[in-house]
Design an enzyme around this catalytic site. Structure first.
Site, PDB file in Angstrom:
ATOM      1  N   ASN A 131      17.349  56.949  29.022  1.00 37.76           N
ATOM      2  CA  ASN A 131      15.934  57.300  29.018  1.00 37.76           C
ATOM      3  C   ASN A 131      15.120  56.308  28.197  1.00 37.76           C
ATOM      4  O   ASN A 131      14.173  55.705  28.686  1.00 37.76           O
ATOM      5  CB  ASN A 131      15.757  58.721  28.475  1.00 37.76           C
TER       6      ASN A 131
ATOM      7  N   LYS B  28       8.273  55.400  24.811  1.00 39.46           N
ATOM      8  CA  LYS B  28       7.939  56.650  25.491  1.00 39.46           C
ATOM      9  C   LYS B  28       6.591  57.118  24.942  1.00 39.46           C
ATOM     10  O   LYS B  28       6.515  57.874  23.972  1.00 39.46           O
ATOM     11  CB  LYS B  28       9.016  57.709  25.255  1.00 39.46           C
TER      12      LYS B  28
ATOM     13  N   ASP C 258      15.224  63.563  26.314  1.00 42.42           N
ATOM     14  CA  ASP C 258      15.670  64.148  27.588  1.00 42.42           C
ATOM     15  C   ASP C 258      17.182  64.300  27.722  1.00 42.42           C
ATOM     16  O   ASP C 258      17.721  64.251  28.840  1.00 42.42           O
ATOM     17  CB  ASP C 258      15.129  63.333  28.771  1.00 42.42           C
TER      18      ASP C 258
END
Length: 284
Positions: free
Chosen positions: A26, A60, A250
């Site tokens: 991720n 992110k 995640d």
């Protein structure tokens, strides 16, 4: 019906060609972990004969909580990507969140990704289009499959037709996602038969309505991926982690890295079967 081919170097991506795996982690947690995960993906995909593009985020920017880990940032992230390319010879996909990031990222990686939450931001789309890079567009959870043609048109107006579309589920009430299997063919149709891929990892998100991070349904990753592959897609998007319970982002939706090979064996078997069928037109 003729399907559009988008080339990532020597990898051809199309709805009627053998599926391409867009897989990795991720977010870049560390240089060493990225090397470890990439090496495992490369080993498995080479063994199974699956075309492969490594995926990770350097930032992110859309985390739920201000306290959540975001990644190493642009400069350090590009250094890690360059080392991965030099070491393993892989193609790389990563996402950008601001127009100013588009060109510096496109100078290093092979595919730049438009995040779902930002897919209608015209300034960002135009900046990404100008790079000339291959683009992966995540379908927003709040946008119907039929509306994706408008986003593709923005890229075309910007002079870039090298567009891949990616479904990652649709809002189903509050804090839940479902995948409309009929939507894949609609996305193909409205985009001029552009390649369509399936992000099974993020489709498994299921939020705690009062929590600071996304939950997930990792136990169902194989069955949801099998359903998507049965449609006949250009590629599969999957994130894995050697220790999902302690992943920095995640983890609840991530495939355990040790399960990658048996998982991909199933996906390849389904893809080979479905794409061996004669085209069947049931519209008339």
């Amino acid at each position: 019906m003729k399907q559009k081919v988008v080339s990532i170097g020597d990898i051809n991506v199309a709805n009627d060609l053998p599926f391409v795996l867009f897989g990795g982690m991720n977010v870049l947690e560390s240089r060493d972990l990225a090397m470890r995960i990439c090496e495992h993906y490369v080993t498995v995909t080479q063994k199974l004969g699956i075309p492969y593009v490594f995926k990770a985020s350097f930032d992110k920017a859309n985390r739920s909580s201000i306290h959540s880990y975001r990644g190493p940032g642009l400069e350090e992230g590009m250094k890690i990507f360059q080392e991965l390319k030099q070491t393993f010879g892989v193609k790389i996909i990563t996402d950008v969140h601001e127009p100013s990031q588009a060109q510096p990222v496109a100078d290093v990686v092979d595919v730049i990704q438009l995040p779902a939450f930002l897919a209608r931001q015209t300034d960002l789309v135009e900046a990404m289009a100008k790079t000339g890079a291959v683009i992966n567009v995540k379908k927003p959870q709040f946008v119907s499959p039929g509306q994706m043609g408008n986003i593709v048109d923005k890229f075309k107006e910007g002079g870039n037709e090298k567009v891949i579309l990616c479904d990652r589920g649709a809002n189903f009430g509050y804090d839940n996602l479902v995948v409309d299997m009929l939507g894949f063919s609609i996305m193909k149709k409205v985009s001029g038969n552009s390649p369509v891929i399936f992000d099974v990892t993020h489709a498994l998100q299921c939020r705690d309505p009062f929590g600071a991070a996304s939950g997930g349904r990792r136990a169902q990753v194989a069955e949801l991926a099998r359903a998507g592959m049965a449609v006949g897609l250009a590629g599969l998007f999957i994130e894995a982690h050697p220790d999902p319970e302690h992943a920095k982002c995640d983890g609840p939706s991530a495939l355990p890295l040790a399960k990658l090979e048996p998982f991909l064996k199933q996906m390849k078997a389904i893809d080979d079967l479905v794409k061996g069928f004669e085209e069947l037109d049931t519209s008339k």
